[in-house]
Design a protein around this motif. Structure first.
Motif, short mmCIF file in Angstrom:
data_model
loop_
_atom_site.label_atom_id
_atom_site.label_comp_id
_atom_site.label_asym_id
_atom_site.label_seq_id
_atom_site.Cartn_x
_atom_site.Cartn_y
_atom_site.Cartn_z
N SER A 174 -4.67 2.72 -1.23
CA SER A 174 -4.48 2.15 -2.57
C SER A 174 -3.09 1.52 -2.70
O SER A 174 -2.17 1.83 -1.93
CB SER A 174 -4.66 3.24 -3.63
OG SER A 174 -3.72 4.29 -3.43
N SER A 175 -2.92 0.66 -3.70
CA SER A 175 -1.65 -0.03 -3.91
C SER A 175 -0.67 0.88 -4.64
O SER A 175 -1.06 1.82 -5.33
CB SER A 175 -1.87 -1.31 -4.72
OG SER A 175 -2.76 -2.18 -4.04
N LYS A 204 0.83 -1.19 0.00
CA LYS A 204 0.00 0.00 0.00
C LYS A 204 0.87 1.26 0.00
O LYS A 204 2.05 1.23 0.34
CB LYS A 204 -0.94 0.01 1.22
CG LYS A 204 -1.78 -1.25 1.34
CD LYS A 204 -2.67 -1.46 0.12
CE LYS A 204 -3.49 -2.74 0.25
NZ LYS A 204 -4.33 -2.98 -0.93
N ARG A 205 0.26 2.37 -0.39
CA ARG A 205 1.00 3.62 -0.48
C ARG A 205 1.47 4.13 0.88
O ARG A 205 2.40 4.93 0.95
CB ARG A 205 0.15 4.69 -1.17
CG ARG A 205 -0.11 4.40 -2.64
CD ARG A 205 -0.83 5.55 -3.31
NE ARG A 205 -1.11 5.25 -4.72
CZ ARG A 205 -0.24 5.43 -5.70
NH1 ARG A 205 0.96 5.93 -5.44
NH2 ARG A 205 -0.57 5.13 -6.96
#
Length: 322
Positions: free
Chosen positions: A122-123, A94-95
């Motif tokens: 988000s990824s 993930k970010r």
């Protein structure tokens, strides 16, 4: 001496097996370094890499997912580390993931650990830069421990000096510990304080009882707490206020009358300050009294007169009937 066929076969097998082992070694090493799989780049910024080298492992949740591809010095406080990460791992990173540098075991190589972030984020995408966390270096820990040891030594020295003075009877604590008379006085003081505290507790209990009894309607204050009684008292005070205002008006009028009398105004002042008028009034009253006596005598004479005797007898009969 010419080699036999069996020797040639053995030599050929040895070469083939060696090539196979060499190829397998290159494959395993390349697989470990992610040289043959599908990979992508991921970067992280550090201010100190702590001895990290090219080819060191990158781990995500304890799993080897890539290697260090490049280490670039941006400036004296910024170091950019380029990592090659397996493409299949990107959807899981993930970010808000955090990269840290740690050692592989107690004395192993330095590695990059990627700590998973919040699953709601988000990824990452290939080429993204993730956050980093610079952990405390061993040198910093040793320096801190060195300072702590020095402070502990100073503290120990001070404690030894303090305990020595206490044993020698110096200072307040030393005097308390070594002086039996003072310790007895202190003990007696504590006992007196205990007795005083007990008395205070009893007094507080009595005060609580008194305060609780004040709320009862049998007491004056308890009656005052009744809203009906309070309204009656309020009405009485209002009436007293009105009465007081009326009394003030009466007193004001009396004062005005007295002032008028003193100033020579009105009949009272005239009657009280004119002696001739007083004499005339006295003479008039005397004359009225004398006239009244003469009138009584005339009435008596009329009663005995034969012309009016019948009239008076008739009056006496009517009075007797009544």
């Amino acid at each position: 001496m010419e080699k036999t066929i069996s020797q040639k076969i053995q030599l050929g097998l040895f070469v083939i097996i060696g090539l196979i082992l060499f190829i397998l070694s290159i494959y395993f090493i390349g697989d470990k370094q992610k040289m043959f799989g599908k990979t992508n780049h991921l970067t992280a910024i550090f201010n100190n890499v702590n001895g990290l080298q090219l080819g060191n492992n990158v781990r995500y949740s304890g799993i080897n997912v890539g290697t260090v591809r490049n280490i670039e010095m941006i400036n004296d406080t910024v170091i950019k580390v380029d990592m090659i990460i397996d493409e299949s791992i990107f959807p899981h990173i993930k970010r808000n993931a955090v990269a840290t540098i740690s050692s592989d075991g107690l004395v192993g190589n330095m590695i990059i650990n990627i700590i998973p972030g919040n699953s709601n984020a988000s990824s990452v995408e290939p080429g993204d830069a993730i956050q980093s966390l610079n952990r405390v270096r061993t040198d910093d820990i040793l320096n801190t421990l060195n300072v702590t040891n020095k402070n502990a030594a100073l503290l120990t020295s001070d404690l030894l000096e303090i305990t020595k003075k206490i044993k020698q009877g110096k200072g307040t604590f030393g005097l308390l510990l070594n002086d039996t008379i003072m310790s007895d006085d202190l003990k007696q003081t504590l006992n007196n304080l205990k007795v005083t505290t007990q008395g205070t507790s009893k007094t507080v209990d009595n005060l609580n009882l008194i305060i609780n009894s004040l709320n009862k309607k049998e007491n004056v204050i308890g009656v005052l707490n009744d809203s009906a009684v309070a309204n009656k008292i309020k009405d009485i005070i209002v009436n007293l206020h009105k009465t007081s205002a009326g009394i003030d008006k009466v007193v004001s009028n009396l004062n005005e009358t007295i002032l008028n009398a003193k100033d020579g105004k009105g009949a009272i002042n005239y009657l009280s300050n004119n002696p001739n008028l007083v004499k005339k009034i006295d003479t008039t009253i005397t004359n009225i009294n004398e006239a009244s006596k003469l009138l009584n005598q005339d009435l008596e004479a009329l009663k005995h007169n034969f012309l009016f005797r019948g009239y008076f007898k008739k009056q006496e009969k009517e009075k007797a009937k009544k």
